[in-house]
Write a protein that holds these residues in place. Structure first.
Motif, PDB file in Angstrom:
ATOM      1  N   LEU A  79       0.814  -1.214   0.000  1.00  0.00           N
ATOM      2  CA  LEU A  79       0.000   0.000   0.000  1.00  0.00           C
ATOM      3  C   LEU A  79       0.849   1.267   0.000  1.00  0.00           C
ATOM      4  CD1 LEU A  79      -2.513   1.760   0.273  1.00  0.00           C
ATOM      5  CD2 LEU A  79      -2.559   1.192   2.715  1.00  0.00           C
ATOM      6  N   PRO A  80       1.766   1.451   0.957  1.00  0.00           N
ATOM      7  CA  PRO A  80       2.579   2.671   0.917  1.00  0.00           C
ATOM      8  C   PRO A  80       3.436   2.765  -0.345  1.00  0.00           C
ATOM      9  CG  PRO A  80       3.379   1.170   2.621  1.00  0.00           C
ATOM     10  CD  PRO A  80       2.052   0.651   2.161  1.00  0.00           C
ATOM     11  N   ALA A  81       3.911   1.615  -0.854  1.00  0.00           N
ATOM     12  CA  ALA A  81       4.683   1.644  -2.098  1.00  0.00           C
ATOM     13  C   ALA A  81       3.821   2.151  -3.253  1.00  0.00           C
ATOM     14  CB  ALA A  81       5.223   0.249  -2.422  1.00  0.00           C
ATOM     15  N   SER A  82       2.552   1.754  -3.254  1.00  0.00           N
ATOM     16  CA  SER A  82       1.659   2.218  -4.315  1.00  0.00           C
ATOM     17  C   SER A  82       1.426   3.717  -4.206  1.00  0.00           C
ATOM     18  CB  SER A  82       0.322   1.471  -4.257  1.00  0.00           C
ATOM     19  OG  SER A  82      -0.457   1.894  -3.156  1.00  0.00           O
ATOM     20  N   LEU A  83       1.340   4.235  -2.987  1.00  0.00           N
ATOM     21  CA  LEU A  83       1.158   5.675  -2.807  1.00  0.00           C
ATOM     22  C   LEU A  83       2.355   6.440  -3.369  1.00  0.00           C
ATOM     23  CD1 LEU A  83      -0.335   5.768   0.802  1.00  0.00           C
ATOM     24  CD2 LEU A  83      -1.533   6.271  -1.332  1.00  0.00           C
ATOM     25  N   VAL A  84       3.548   5.915  -3.139  1.00  0.00           N
ATOM     26  CA  VAL A  84       4.752   6.547  -3.698  1.00  0.00           C
ATOM     27  C   VAL A  84       4.678   6.569  -5.217  1.00  0.00           C
ATOM     28  CG1 VAL A  84       7.259   6.393  -3.946  1.00  0.00           C
ATOM     29  CG2 VAL A  84       6.199   5.887  -1.737  1.00  0.00           C
ATOM     30  N   LEU A  85       4.365   5.430  -5.814  1.00  0.00           N
ATOM     31  CA  LEU A  85       4.403   5.309  -7.267  1.00  0.00           C
ATOM     32  C   LEU A  85       3.254   6.055  -7.950  1.00  0.00           C
ATOM     33  CD1 LEU A  85       5.457   1.565  -7.603  1.00  0.00           C
ATOM     34  CD2 LEU A  85       6.891   3.610  -7.771  1.00  0.00           C
ATOM     35  N   LEU A  86       2.117   6.165  -7.269  1.00  0.00           N
ATOM     36  CA  LEU A  86       0.989   6.862  -7.868  1.00  0.00           C
ATOM     37  C   LEU A  86       1.117   8.381  -7.758  1.00  0.00           C
ATOM     38  CD1 LEU A  86      -1.891   4.527  -6.649  1.00  0.00           C
ATOM     39  CD2 LEU A  86      -1.084   4.790  -8.991  1.00  0.00           C
ATOM     40  N   THR A  87       1.942   8.850  -6.832  1.00  0.00           N
ATOM     41  CA  THR A  87       2.162  10.297  -6.706  1.00  0.00           C
ATOM     42  C   THR A  87       3.494  10.728  -7.321  1.00  0.00           C
ATOM     43  OG1 THR A  87       3.082   9.962  -4.481  1.00  0.00           O
ATOM     44  CG2 THR A  87       0.753  10.527  -4.630  1.00  0.00           C
ATOM     45  N   LEU A  88       4.349   9.761  -7.633  1.00  0.00           N
ATOM     46  CA  LEU A  88       5.654  10.071  -8.224  1.00  0.00           C
ATOM     47  C   LEU A  88       5.509  10.856  -9.520  1.00  0.00           C
ATOM     48  CD1 LEU A  88       8.786   9.560  -8.260  1.00  0.00           C
ATOM     49  CD2 LEU A  88       8.287   7.475  -9.559  1.00  0.00           C
ATOM     50  N   SER A  89       4.439  10.577 -10.253  1.00  0.00           N
ATOM     51  CA  SER A  89       4.273  11.185 -11.572  1.00  0.00           C
ATOM     52  C   SER A  89       3.483  12.487 -11.546  1.00  0.00           C
ATOM     53  CB  SER A  89       3.575  10.190 -12.505  1.00  0.00           C
ATOM     54  OG  SER A  89       2.342   9.775 -11.959  1.00  0.00           O
ATOM     55  N   VAL A  90       3.186  12.994 -10.372  1.00  0.00           N
ATOM     56  CA  VAL A  90       2.492  14.277 -10.297  1.00  0.00           C
ATOM     57  C   VAL A  90       3.351  15.353 -10.963  1.00  0.00           C
ATOM     58  CG1 VAL A  90       1.696  16.107  -8.756  1.00  0.00           C
ATOM     59  CG2 VAL A  90       1.208  13.735  -8.207  1.00  0.00           C
ATOM     60  N   ASP A  91       2.794  16.001 -11.958  1.00  0.00           N
ATOM     61  CA  ASP A  91       3.480  17.099 -12.642  1.00  0.00           C
ATOM     62  C   ASP A  91       2.643  18.352 -12.401  1.00  0.00           C
ATOM     63  OD1 ASP A  91       4.618  18.952 -14.341  1.00  0.00           O
ATOM     64  OD2 ASP A  91       5.147  17.458 -15.852  1.00  0.00           O
ATOM     65  N   LEU A  92       2.976  19.059 -11.344  1.00  0.00           N
ATOM     66  CA  LEU A  92       2.168  20.213 -10.966  1.00  0.00           C
ATOM     67  C   LEU A  92       2.156  21.283 -12.052  1.00  0.00           C
ATOM     68  CD1 LEU A  92       3.017  20.599  -7.172  1.00  0.00           C
ATOM     69  CD2 LEU A  92       1.086  19.437  -8.242  1.00  0.00           C
ATOM     70  N   ASN A  93       3.262  21.427 -12.774  1.00  0.00           N
ATOM     71  CA  ASN A  93       3.310  22.428 -13.841  1.00  0.00           C
ATOM     72  C   ASN A  93       2.308  22.105 -14.954  1.00  0.00           C
ATOM     73  OD1 ASN A  93       5.330  23.992 -12.640  1.00  0.00           O
ATOM     74  ND2 ASN A  93       6.953  22.729 -13.522  1.00  0.00           N
ATOM     75  N   LYS A  94       2.254  20.824 -15.334  1.00  0.00           N
ATOM     76  CA  LYS A  94       1.318  20.441 -16.390  1.00  0.00           C
ATOM     77  C   LYS A  94      -0.126  20.531 -15.909  1.00  0.00           C
ATOM     78  CE  LYS A  94       3.891  17.686 -19.682  1.00  0.00           C
ATOM     79  NZ  LYS A  94       5.217  18.157 -19.327  1.00  0.00           N
ATOM     80  N   ILE A  95      -0.343  20.180 -14.645  1.00  0.00           N
ATOM     81  CA  ILE A  95      -1.696  20.282 -14.101  1.00  0.00           C
ATOM     82  C   ILE A  95      -2.139  21.741 -14.073  1.00  0.00           C
ATOM     83  CG2 ILE A  95      -3.099  19.974 -12.025  1.00  0.00           C
ATOM     84  CD1 ILE A  95      -1.523  17.425 -11.475  1.00  0.00           C
ATOM     85  N   ILE A  96      -1.238  22.621 -13.647  1.00  0.00           N
ATOM     86  CA  ILE A  96      -1.555  24.051 -13.653  1.00  0.00           C
ATOM     87  C   ILE A  96      -1.777  24.535 -15.076  1.00  0.00           C
ATOM     88  CG2 ILE A  96      -0.607  26.351 -13.172  1.00  0.00           C
ATOM     89  CD1 ILE A  96       0.841  25.081 -10.773  1.00  0.00           C
ATOM     90  N   GLY A  97      -1.007  23.949 -16.018  1.00  0.00           N
ATOM     91  CA  GLY A  97      -1.131  24.324 -17.421  1.00  0.00           C
ATOM     92  C   GLY A  97      -2.472  23.973 -18.031  1.00  0.00           C
ATOM     93  N   LEU A  98      -3.236  23.112 -17.374  1.00  0.00           N
ATOM     94  CA  LEU A  98      -4.562  22.788 -17.873  1.00  0.00           C
ATOM     95  C   LEU A  98      -5.492  23.994 -17.799  1.00  0.00           C
ATOM     96  CD1 LEU A  98      -5.140  19.284 -16.226  1.00  0.00           C
ATOM     97  CD2 LEU A  98      -4.439  19.778 -18.565  1.00  0.00           C
ATOM     98  N   GLY A  99      -5.105  25.010 -17.018  1.00  0.00           N
ATOM     99  CA  GLY A  99      -5.955  26.183 -16.861  1.00  0.00           C
ATOM    100  C   GLY A  99      -6.547  26.224 -15.468  1.00  0.00           C
ATOM    101  N   TRP A 100      -6.775  27.411 -14.981  1.00  0.00           N
ATOM    102  CA  TRP A 100      -7.243  27.543 -13.598  1.00  0.00           C
ATOM    103  C   TRP A 100      -8.641  26.980 -13.393  1.00  0.00           C
ATOM    104  CZ3 TRP A 100     -11.551  30.273 -12.062  1.00  0.00           C
ATOM    105  CH2 TRP A 100     -12.135  31.145 -12.993  1.00  0.00           C
TER     106      TRP A 100
END
Length: 413
Positions: A79-100
């Protein structure tokens, strides 16, 4: 069924059977035509991953004792390993780039879940207090975890609050019934999106730019994983898990000396384990290690989640699964609060239906259904659902914890 009466009591063989069941589910769910395609159109594969192991233990084929041993490994390491791997790919810049507006609708959806739960509990605490009495808020906190992030966050809340396995199974039923109802509604609305966007007075020009950006991103970054990739991904995940166990012992041990901290679960080693895994994954997402998502980091994390789900299912007693049938009604009130808030905000900020739908399903359903809803608008937009769902994984554990505490305060627990 007693442990010594079970047909299979060996934990190793039990694990093999469970893995075979998962393999069979995924094999049949991949069919694109015929009986299985129609079957999985109505029955989510995730639900079978809960209930088939539960059926095997309820009927005495597998023993609950084996399930305990499998669950310990799955909950403390996978479970904790999955949390690491599922959040590892968070790209805040691209998410912000989707528009406010996309971000605004995502967090509106999150807030709708966080406030909708306490509202539903307050309503039924007023008109039918027995339905939400006692520690039932703990079970509802697992539903909050699923509806803000996904299976990993749901399982985190189960373990944190020590939710009864049968109650947890009931929450899985509520989750599927209510969430699938909303998914069907969204898919229907996607076909009518032009009319709904006109009613919302929405500006949809950004959607066309988004389609081009996403298609380009997909083409430039996809790659086949090598053995080196897989081993590095596992090394990253389990090193953070190790740090999480250390944090749980040290920080949880420190708070254990305060009685008030125990009331808020701050003395729980498991709480600090999952927080360390989540924060660690988010932190690494700002480094080049994030690129391992292109080699399948989140797929490995998702595989861990399904093993955990099956282990949880082994604890369920299906003969008692509908003990809390009233919670389905609680779930519908909860989701209606969420939906109402979404449409109010979308109307106010003139957000397109696409952002409303994907923002909602990035919370309720996560990476399993957000891409489905996004693709209903246009196939190239499916990864947008994944991006926002990853954000849901990142905030899900903390959001669900806070939602649970608010529900606890409502019932005076």
């Amino acid at each position: 069924m007693n442990v010594d009466q079970a047909l299979i009591t060996n934990p190793g063989l039990s694990f093999g059977v469970i893995m075979a069941v998962l393999g069979l589910i995924f094999y049949t769910s991949a069919k694109t035509s015929g009986f299985w395609a129609k079957f999985y159109h109505h029955i989510p594969a995730l639900l079978l991953c809960y209930f088939l192991p539960g059926l095997l233990t309820t009927t005495g084929i597998l023993s609950h004792d084996s399930g305990d041993k499998i669950y310990y490994i799955a909950s403390r390491f996978l479970l904790p390993a999955s949390l690491v791997l599922l959040t590892l790919s968070v790209d805040l810049n691209k998410i912000i780039g989707l528009g406010w507006k996309a971000i605004a609708m995502f967090f509106t959806a999150t807030i709708g879940i966080m406030l909708g739960g306490p509202f539903a509990v307050w309503l039924f605490h007023t008109i039918a207090p027995d339905w939400v009495a006692g520690d039932l808020w703990k079970g509802l906190s697992t539903l909050a975890g699923s509806w803000i992030g996904g299976g990993a966050n749901m399982a985190s809340m189960k373990e944190l609050h020590q939710v009864n396995d049968t109650l947890f199974g009931t929450m899985a039923v509520v989750d599927v019934i209510v969430a699938e109802f909303w998914l069907i509604a969204l898919l229907f609305m996607a076909k009518k999106s032009e009319g709904i966007d006109r009613w919302l007075n929405a500006d949809t020009t950004s959607i066309d730019d988004l389609k081009y950006t996403v298609e380009k991103y997909q083409t430039e970054n996809a790659r086949l994983p090598s053995l080196n990739d897989v081993m590095i991904i596992l090394g990253i995940a389990f090193f953070i898990v190790g740090l999480g166990h250390l944090a749980g012992d040290v920080i949880g041990g420190y708070f254990a000396q305060f009685s008030w901290a125990k009331e808020y679960s701050l003395s729980s080693a498991f709480l600090w384990l999952v927080l360390t895994a989540t924060i660690g994954g988010i932190g690494l997402s700002f480094t080049r290690l994030r690129d391992y998502e292109h080699a399948g980091a989140s797929k490995i994390g998702s595989a861990f989640i399904y093993i955990l789900v099956a282990a949880i299912g082994m604890h369920m007693d299906l003969t008692k699964i509908l003990t809390h049938w009233q919670l389905v009604l609680v779930g519908f009130v909860w989701i209606l609060f969420h939906i109402t808030l979404l449409f109010i905000v979308a109307k106010l900020i003139r957000a397109p239906l696409f952002f409303l739908a994907v923002g909602s399903k990035a919370n309720i359903g996560g990476a399993a259904s957000a891409p489905v809803v996004a693709a209903a608008f246009h196939p190239s937009l499916a990864p947008v659902g994944v991006l926002l769902a990853i954000l849901g994984y990142a905030v899900g554990t903390i959001g669900a914890y806070l939602t649970g505490e608010m529900m606890r305060l409502v019932v005076g627990g």
